[in-house]
Design an enzyme around this catalytic site. Structure first.
Site, PDB file in Angstrom:
ATOM      1  N   TRP A 166       0.819  -1.231   0.000  1.00 31.09           N
ATOM      2  CA  TRP A 166       0.000   0.000   0.000  1.00 31.09           C
ATOM      3  C   TRP A 166       0.838   1.260   0.000  1.00 31.09           C
ATOM      4  O   TRP A 166       0.463   2.256  -0.641  1.00 31.09           O
ATOM      5  CB  TRP A 166      -1.016  -0.035   1.146  1.00 31.09           C
ATOM      6  CG  TRP A 166      -1.861  -1.268   1.035  1.00 31.09           C
ATOM      7  CD1 TRP A 166      -1.838  -2.356   1.848  1.00 31.09           C
ATOM      8  CD2 TRP A 166      -2.776  -1.590  -0.041  1.00 31.09           C
ATOM      9  NE1 TRP A 166      -2.689  -3.325   1.365  1.00 31.09           N
ATOM     10  CE2 TRP A 166      -3.278  -2.887   0.207  1.00 31.09           C
ATOM     11  CE3 TRP A 166      -3.209  -0.909  -1.179  1.00 31.09           C
ATOM     12  CZ2 TRP A 166      -4.197  -3.516  -0.637  1.00 31.09           C
ATOM     13  CZ3 TRP A 166      -4.125  -1.524  -2.027  1.00 31.09           C
ATOM     14  CH2 TRP A 166      -4.602  -2.821  -1.751  1.00 31.09           C
TER      15      TRP A 166
ATOM     16  N   ASP B  85      -1.850   6.146   6.711  1.00 32.88           N
ATOM     17  CA  ASP B  85      -2.880   5.252   6.172  1.00 32.88           C
ATOM     18  C   ASP B  85      -3.163   4.204   7.244  1.00 32.88           C
ATOM     19  O   ASP B  85      -2.369   3.308   7.486  1.00 32.88           O
ATOM     20  CB  ASP B  85      -2.353   4.599   4.888  1.00 32.88           C
ATOM     21  CG  ASP B  85      -3.341   3.593   4.289  1.00 32.88           C
ATOM     22  OD1 ASP B  85      -4.377   3.306   4.921  1.00 32.88           O
ATOM     23  OD2 ASP B  85      -3.049   3.077   3.190  1.00 32.88           O
TER      24      ASP B  85
ATOM     25  N   LYS C 182     -12.514  -2.611   7.144  1.00 33.27           N
ATOM     26  CA  LYS C 182     -11.774  -3.558   7.967  1.00 33.27           C
ATOM     27  C   LYS C 182     -12.222  -3.441   9.427  1.00 33.27           C
ATOM     28  O   LYS C 182     -12.908  -4.307   9.937  1.00 33.27           O
ATOM     29  CB  LYS C 182     -10.278  -3.344   7.769  1.00 33.27           C
ATOM     30  CG  LYS C 182      -9.877  -3.663   6.299  1.00 33.27           C
ATOM     31  CD  LYS C 182      -8.521  -3.160   5.923  1.00 33.27           C
ATOM     32  CE  LYS C 182      -8.281  -3.212   4.420  1.00 33.27           C
ATOM     33  NZ  LYS C 182      -8.183  -4.560   3.851  1.00 33.27           N
TER      34      LYS C 182
END
Lengths: 361, 361
Positions: free
Chosen positions: B102, B170, B194
């Site tokens: 990511w 993030d 999530k």
């Protein structure tokens, strides 16, 4: 408050009760997966199946051939105002017909990004109460942008122009509401939250040749149509629940008699009932759009004064009719009668309006 | 298949059953509105209330002061990889620490948009199994980008560096999973799917001084943080259902004993149980991340062969343990044990793993 009001919201809007009931039934165990649809992986066979079926249904309903791709993108129609020029201009200028708020915003976004939009016609001179019918589409434009139905101004293209360049159409408020030759368009987009499902997903339908155009170098990855086309909308986690509800809506539409032809007949009957009643109300209710381009989706009207409108809206709400307030930018009243609204509901609304006019007229 | 499996999906992931039951209970009549939450207007008092309460809960849980704004944006964390540099560079270069997939993607997006990202440290040399701890953050960088938990590689920052420039983090896969000083960050973003709700909304938390930076002129309106901040995330129709579910998740988290401190203790207990068991399995189960930076959210591990892993995954699924397959880019196995997974569920998983090792070891 009873279990369900008559919901004339402009979007997010009413969904058919069987769709809501199906969502409820699928909780907490979606198709024997032991999970709700909110919890299944977008990389699972089950989601692949749901996605494929949703795309198949949509293409079948719209009569689209193999050269069209269906993409699910977040950010609403407003993000498409940037994506269309970023992906489709390839050095050229986009042309626009300005029929009110949403085309105006699309023009402003294209301008801001430096694409020098050319506005070839506009109905701004009379408050967007009509659809321009005299214009010439430049044959060197990158594309022609139209808004098929104007949610706020209550107008709707009754048929589409012939264009020497591909047409890009914002169908957010009338997608799947009528039988249209969808293959006349190069790009169709629609926020789902009116005729097609919940807020949170924009359906984008793009013809292969439009996909081949070279995106502007400043296009973020998530704003490039190719990102979605190459990965079947699964480059990153899609808004899976919203796509699931769109699938349920499409199944519901397919279950209605007569496909889009049947849906259109139903929608025209609903609109006619409401407009005819207002036309015969001796000016008590005053539709705002010109007669020949009145929207079958968003019926906008005024009463004699703002005070009377306030009374009308308050009494309506009290009687279980919601969402009738006009957009805050224009005021007045609006009944949004998308696919999920039945003729019965419009009949009930007309009965209430008749009674209100009788008491106040 | 029983009503609910033990769902170890990496995202979309398990939601607590009480949250699913509440969604179900609220259909088709949300808080006596006579509509479902999918059908209410985002311009209604009812939605304003829901939005305000959701923001208040989030700020309270995170201990954020008045100088932080909470925004709800579509497009997932992937869109933030473009939004952060477009909004925050203001002529400067962003700095990154690359800890796997990511952050790598965020670097690629910044590069592609011409922001000349500076990668000041990376754990690529050993397959991202560790978190770099030697680096110097340039004092002239626009900001420092970190990924707090690496869903695919199974690593997690145990504490955050001191930085002379604002940190952008993030937190997609570990937001609200532990007690952290959130005010050390200038920008926090997290896809909800999530720890925080369903797919379809990204929570963005931004400090006022970051909002004041001048966005790049090529920033589309829908990619400008100011667009969301000025209209309290209501510039256009927000993903209202997803925001509603985030609100339910926050209420559920607040109902757990001890706030984020309690949640963290619970998460550490779950992770310890699983890692300790594997460490004592004499190499049958092999965690992939370095011990001191193991993730408490995504427990990644290998077995002796891919064949054995396939058997493990198939038997697990058969016994009602789902989502244990590792990310397709790295293979192996992964148990994602976000907030909604209970200690009981991890105990059941360990019991199954013990049995499997006994039969095959």
């Amino acid at each position: 408050m009873s279990l369900r009001i008559d919901n004339f919201n402009p979007g997010p809007a009413a969904l058919p009760l069987p769709v809501i009931e199906k969502i409820k039934e699928d909780l907490p165990n979606f198709q024997q997966t032991g999970m709700s649809v909110l919890e299944i992986s977008h990389r699972s066979d089950k989601f692949d199946e749901l996605l494929a079926e949703t795309i198949t249904r949509l293409k079948r309903l719209m009569g689209l051939g193999d050269d069209y791709r269906v993409l699910f993108i977040q950010g609403g129609a407003s993000l498409q105002f940037a994506m269309a020029p970023l992906n489709l201009c390839d050095g050229g200028r986009p042309a626009f017909i300005d029929t009110g708020t949403w085309s105006t915003k699309a023009i402003e976004q294209a301008e801001k990004l430096g694409f020098e939009p050319e506005v070839i016609a506009s109905s701004a001179d009379r408050g967007f109460c009509y659809i321009p019918d005299e214009f010439e589409v430049p044959s060197d434009a990158a594309y022609l942008h139209l808004v098929s139905n104007n949610t706020i101004k209550g107008t709707q293209w009754q048929s589409f122009p012939r264009s020497p360049v591909p047409m890009v159409v914002d169908m957010s408020s009338d997608i799947l509401s009528r039988a249209v030759d969808h293959e006349q368009f190069g790009l169709i987009f629609a926020g789902a939250q009116k005729n097609l499902g919940p807020a949170g997903v924009c359906v984008v339908i793009i013809r292969e040749d439009m996909l081949e155009r070279k995106a502007h170098p400043a296009t973020p990855i998530m704003l490039n149509y190719a990102t979605y086309a190459e990965k079947n909308s699964l480059y990153n986690t899609p808004p899976s629940f919203a796509i699931y509800v769109v699938g349920l809506m499409l199944a519901w539409i397919e279950d209605q008699a007569g496909g889009l032809v049947g849906i259109e007949a139903q929608n025209l009957a609903k609109a006619k009932l409401l407009y005819d009643f207002m036309d015969e109300s001796e000016g008590f209710y005053r539709p705002t759009a010109e007669k020949e381009v009145r929207s079958a989706m968003n019926v906008t009207f005024r009463l004699a004064s703002e005070e009377l409108e306030s009374q009308f809206l308050a009494e309506a709400l009290d009687q279980g009719f919601g969402g009738l307030k006009g957009h805050r930018s224009v005021g007045g009243c609006r009944a949004s009668i998308y696919n999920a609204i039945s003729l019965d509901q419009v009949e009930r609304l007309v009965a209430f309006m008749r009674g209100f006019a009788g008491r106040k007229g």
